[in-house]
Design a protein around this motif. Structure first.
Motif: not given
Length: 614
Positions: A57-58, A66, A148-149
């Motif tokens: 995940e972000d 993370s 990085g979404s």
């Protein structure tokens, strides 16, 4: 069998979206880095199940790491489920009365509406320039990656929307384009247990294949099957001789041949991969787990593990170089509920089981089995955690097998000392004294048990000459024991199979050879060999050479073919045979045969005699 959950200090195989596999040691409080896909703390996967897909995940604003989440199956296969539920998924019907529309010249694929005759989609042999058709620049793509979404899914969506030639792609080309971008940018991974097939595939595809002699998973299964490797029975141990420090080799426990059952002789030059495959079939590869440990929650498992480690550390800190305590001594019993003194075995106690064992013959001073470290076992470590291979894996050199009297570890008598002299030494010297005595007892037992023979099978994967291997190992096999030898090339095994050909066996059993004069059956079994007969041709039956390779195929309409990007290398070959016990003397068929006339035949002869001749 390995655990169903990921445990600390164990090796796992992490499969990335690109298809690359990484073997990583899961250490608590460490960080696992997956390169461009990101990194996460190792504690997030401990006590998690295998064979699931995780997504990085972000990073949250208030955290420096993370998090990961388990991707459900409904999300993984959402597109497949949507395609199956769509009404267009049904197979089209073909009307034989309508004419077949052929493609134009230079066009590989055209899709034409059968009713209107209009061109819907076409695909030519032109090379589509990705840089010209993709409006996003490399700098913009890198900026999207840094942001990085949504675990990389936004990057894939923007790349698809920014492509100006999607309408010119076929459905197959479009799916292939999306799959390539997904493998490149999606931040997902799958955790698998490190078993023998996964380790072999990783070593072949991403490491040095020559270290395992190009031994593929299907060849590992073939060698183990023809070697008839299986569970050899419950563990049986020799009794402790209760030897004191003043006694020498006369106090060793005698070898009991009737207890030696379910044993396999192995010659392994693959770094321990073959030994691991055999141990997995025999049920001694994975560390033993508590039956109720998987049913406990995470906190209870952690407390139980810490308590077990504390007890192990306390035992290691104690003086392990003392004589064996008497369990019946009242001084060693519990007093006022206190923990009784632990009874320790003597120096000459044999720690190896007499059944379900693997005996490895190697040519170096120490066995080279580094791949066993992926299952928490080190064959050359002086002390390590309890593991089933500690009791079921025995190693000896070719020198100890052929001429043990020349080996110092076998021929040197054990040290002896009186209790008074032993008490005057420093702890380090006492430790060395007991360690040398234990090493002598283990070496003597391994050598004598191996030379006693009676093995249930022979399994080899070595660069040595197979004829030289069988010359010294065939007499150690029991009658009917299988022989399974792997070689990356065919020529050595072909020369070996020729030693047991029908012509050589016929010449040998004729009894006219000068090599067989005045020799017993036992002496002929240990035949030293000659130029004409390198081996006794009657010791093996049913010799054959075979190979097998499982290839992956791409199966699509008009595109069914083997995957051309698969790694090449040698196919490998396996020599198989069965051990035979030759009979003493010359074998010949003898018997008495009596000629009898049938009643019907006698009646026919009498009728023929009564009939006058013309």
């Amino acid at each position: 069998m390995y655990s169903s959950i990921i445990r600390p200090n164990t090796w796992v195989a992490i499969r990335l979206p690109s298809g690359v596999t990484r073997n990583i040691l899961v250490t608590p409080n460490a960080t696992i880095s997956l390169g461009k896909y990101g990194s996460f703390p190792a504690n997030l996967i401990i006590e998690r199940p295998y064979h699931v897909t995780f997504e990085i995940e972000d990073q949250r604003p208030d955290e420096k790491y993370s998090r990961i989440r388990i991707v459900p199956a409904s999300e993984l296969y959402a597109e497949i489920f949507a395609d199956e539920e769509s009404p267009d998924c049904s197979a089209p019907t073909v009307d034989a009365a309508k004419p077949v529309i052929s493609a134009e010249d230079g066009v590989e694929f055209t899709l034409v509406d059968a009713e209107s005759g209009k061109l819907v989609t076409r695909s030519s042999g032109e090379v589509i320039d990705e840089n010209a058709r993709q409006t996003l620049t490399q700098e913009e793509i890198e900026e999207l990656k840094r942001e990085g979404s949504n675990a990389g899914k936004d990057v894939i969506a923007k790349l698809m929307l920014s492509h100006t030639a999607l309408d010119q792609k076929t459905s197959f080309s479009l799916a292939k384009y999306k799959l390539l971008k997904t493998k490149k940018y999606i931040r997902r991974f799958q955790i698998l247990p490190v078993d023998v097939p996964n380790l072999a595939h990783w070593q072949l595809e991403e490491r040095d294949a020559s270290k395992i002699l190009d031994l593929r998973a299907e060849m590992i299964a073939l060698v183990g099957s023809w070697g008839n490797v299986h569970y050899g029975g419950d563990s049986v141990y020799l009794g402790d001789p209760m030897a004191t420090c003043e006694q020498g080799e006369e106090a060793l426990a005698p070898l009991q041949g009737d207890l030696l059952n379910g044993r396999w002789l192995v010659v392994d030059d693959t770094g321990g991969l073959l030994v691991a495959a055999i141990a997995e079939r025999m049920g001694v590869l994975f560390p033993e787990l508590d039956e109720d440990e998987d049913s406990l929650d995470e906190q209870a498992r952690r407390e139980k593990r810490e308590r077990r480690e504390a007890e192990k550390e306390a035992e290691d800190n104690q003086d392990g170089d003392v004589d064996m305590a008497d369990a019946d001594d009242p001084a060693n019993r519990a007093i006022d509920g206190a923990r009784p003194k632990k009874v320790r075995s003597s120096d000459f106690a044999i720690p190896y089981s007499q059944t379900n064992t693997i005996t490895v013959v190697h040519s170096a001073s120490q066995p080279s089995l580094p791949f066993l470290g992926y299952w928490d076992f080190d064959a050359v470590a002086p002390s390590h955690a309890e593991h089933p291979l500690c009791r079921h894996l025995m190693c000896l050199t070719w020198l100890q097998l052929l001429k043990p009297e020349l080996d110092t570890a076998y021929s040197t008598p054990p040290l002896t000392a009186s209790p008074e002299l032993l008490g005057s030494w420093k702890p380090s010297r006492r430790g060395n004294f007991h360690r040398k005595r234990r090493r002598f007892a283990r070496t003597r037992h391994v050598v004598e048990a191996t030379r006693a023979g009676g093995f249930s099978g022979l399994v080899c994967a070595s660069t040595m000459d197979p004829i030289s291997i069988l010359k010294h190992t065939l007499p150690l096999l029991a009658g009917g024991a299988p022989v399974s030898m792997y070689s990356p090339t065919l020529e050595p095994l072909a020369a070996l199979a020729d030693c047991f050909s029908v012509s050589r066996r016929t010449a040998w059993t004729s009894g006219t050879l000068p090599e067989m004069v005045a020799k017993t059956v036992e002496e002929l079994e240990r035949w030293e060999g000659s130029e004409q007969f390198p081996l006794n041709p009657t010791l093996l039956l049913g010799t054959s050479i075979q190979t097998s390779r499982a290839r992956r195929w791409q199966v699509l309409p008009g595109r069914t073919h083997p995957l051309m990007t698969e790694r090449g290398g040698t196919d490998g070959y396996v020599f198989t045979a069965w051990r035979a016990k030759p009979a003493a003397g010359k074998v010949a068929a003898k018997g008495k045969f009596k000629r009898r006339k049938l009643e019907t035949g006698s009646a026919a002869e009498s009728e023929a005699a009564d009939t006058p001749k013309a």
